[in-house]
Scaffold this motif. Structure first.
Motif, PDB file in Angstrom:
ATOM      1  N   TYR A  76      23.331  98.555 -28.412  1.00  0.00           N
ATOM      2  CA  TYR A  76      24.308  97.628 -28.557  1.00  0.00           C
ATOM      3  C   TYR A  76      24.402  97.351 -29.783  1.00  0.00           C
ATOM      4  N   THR A  78      23.094  97.878 -33.870  1.00  0.00           N
ATOM      5  CA  THR A  78      22.288  98.806 -34.776  1.00  0.00           C
ATOM      6  C   THR A  78      21.208  98.358 -35.029  1.00  0.00           C
ATOM      7  N   SER A  81      20.761  95.894 -38.393  1.00  0.00           N
ATOM      8  CA  SER A  81      21.162  94.618 -38.333  1.00  0.00           C
ATOM      9  C   SER A  81      19.824  93.641 -38.501  1.00  0.00           C
ATOM     10  N   GLU A  93      28.834  83.264 -30.415  1.00  0.00           N
ATOM     11  CA  GLU A  93      28.706  84.337 -31.349  1.00  0.00           C
ATOM     12  C   GLU A  93      27.507  84.428 -32.090  1.00  0.00           C
ATOM     13  N   ASN A  99      25.548  94.228 -36.353  1.00  0.00           N
ATOM     14  CA  ASN A  99      26.650  95.265 -36.497  1.00  0.00           C
ATOM     15  C   ASN A  99      26.395  95.946 -34.971  1.00  0.00           C
ATOM     16  N   TRP A 100      27.547  95.749 -34.251  1.00  0.00           N
ATOM     17  CA  TRP A 100      27.735  96.207 -32.910  1.00  0.00           C
ATOM     18  C   TRP A 100      28.207  97.628 -32.866  1.00  0.00           C
ATOM     19  N   THR A 101      27.704  98.359 -31.944  1.00  0.00           N
ATOM     20  CA  THR A 101      27.875  99.948 -32.119  1.00  0.00           C
ATOM     21  C   THR A 101      29.087 100.205 -31.392  1.00  0.00           C
ATOM     22  N   GLY A 102      29.686  99.400 -30.325  1.00  0.00           N
ATOM     23  CA  GLY A 102      30.841  99.789 -29.581  1.00  0.00           C
ATOM     24  C   GLY A 102      30.588 100.249 -28.312  1.00  0.00           C
ATOM     25  N   GLY A 105      32.347  99.494 -25.059  1.00  0.00           N
ATOM     26  CA  GLY A 105      33.345  98.728 -25.452  1.00  0.00           C
ATOM     27  C   GLY A 105      32.858  97.448 -26.098  1.00  0.00           C
ATOM     28  N   THR A 107      31.859  94.880 -28.717  1.00  0.00           N
ATOM     29  CA  THR A 107      31.899  94.687 -30.040  1.00  0.00           C
ATOM     30  C   THR A 107      31.288  93.385 -30.589  1.00  0.00           C
ATOM     31  N   SER A 108      30.780  92.529 -29.576  1.00  0.00           N
ATOM     32  CA  SER A 108      30.495  90.964 -30.004  1.00  0.00           C
ATOM     33  C   SER A 108      29.430  90.522 -28.911  1.00  0.00           C
TER      34      SER A 108
END
Length: 232
Positions: A76, A78, A81, A93, A99-102, A105, A107-108
């Motif tokens: 989830y 990288t 990071s 947060e 750095n989220w990989t997506g 879905g 991204t945070s």
């Protein structure tokens, strides 16, 4: 909120002897992997999906209390990071070079916390990885408790695969518990941690993690936007 209905099983491709598998409901049996997810949810997140470590002593996040490092290992975040700093042991947060990989879905961190389906997918990956690494003998017992995928999965969720194998190496005794696990969980001593883990082995004996149906869970819930006349 947790499950809409129990329908077809989601296979994890875990190699477990058929004779020790509880037959999933979709195959005509009564066992459901959603019972496994519910069990871990209660034991780790206290029944809450978006919980963080209230003592601010770790980066544990969500229903299954995955840490920053585990979320990296699961894909989830990288690997390049930044390492975790004390400022990341907070709710909300994560900031900085994260750095989220997506994957799924996500991204945070907040997106992960608010996404049941992504957290279930993470639970599936983590449990599968642990069970494959541990490669337990499911024909054995320990202290009269059968060794099963559910029990091994639940105990290794706390210890990790390496920690579980170390604990197993001398017959599931307090003396073999990893020192790091004791140090990071100050509410336990070796004996009480051992008792807790044996309890997890017993509690997980009747559930099958390979039956989880990911379609029973919600994806990320969109942020509610209040109209001006609804805002104070």
């Amino acid at each position: 909120m947790i499950a809409k209905n129990i329908a077809s099983a989601f296979a994890l491709s875990i190699l477990i002897p058929a004779q020790v598998m509880a037959q999933c409901a979709s195959d005509g049996g009564t066992g459901t992997g959603d019972d496994y997810a519910t069990m871990v949810l209660g034991g780790e997140g206290g029944g809450k999906w978006n919980v963080t470590n209230y003592l601010k002593e770790s980066t544990a996040s969500g229903a299954f209390q995955f840490t920053y490092g585990t979320l990296q290992d699961l894909g989830y975040i990288t690997k390049d990071s930044r390492k975790v700093g004390r400022d990341m042991y907070e709710p909300g947060e994560w900031t900085g070079d994260v750095n989220w990989t997506g994957l799924d879905g996500v991204t945070s961190r907040v997106g992960f916390l608010n996404n049941q389906k992504a957290q279930i997918a993470a639970l599936q990956r983590f449990t599968q990885r642990n069970l494959e690494s541990i490669n337990a003998d499911y024909s054995s017992t320990v202290n009269g408790i059968p060794v099963t995928p559910g029990g091994v999965g639940y105990a290794s969720h706390f210890l990790g695969a390496g920690g579980f194998k170390q604990w197993r190496s001398c017959g599931y005794q307090p003396s073999c518990l990893p020192a790091e696990a004791i140090a990071n969980n100050k509410s336990y001593n070796p004996q009480t941690m051992n008792d807790m883990l044996m309890g997890r082995m017993a509690e997980g004996a009747g559930v099958d993690p390979s039956c989880i149906n990911i379609d029973n869970y919600e994806g990320e819930i969109p942020t509610v936007i209040l109209m001006p006349w609804l805002m104070s």
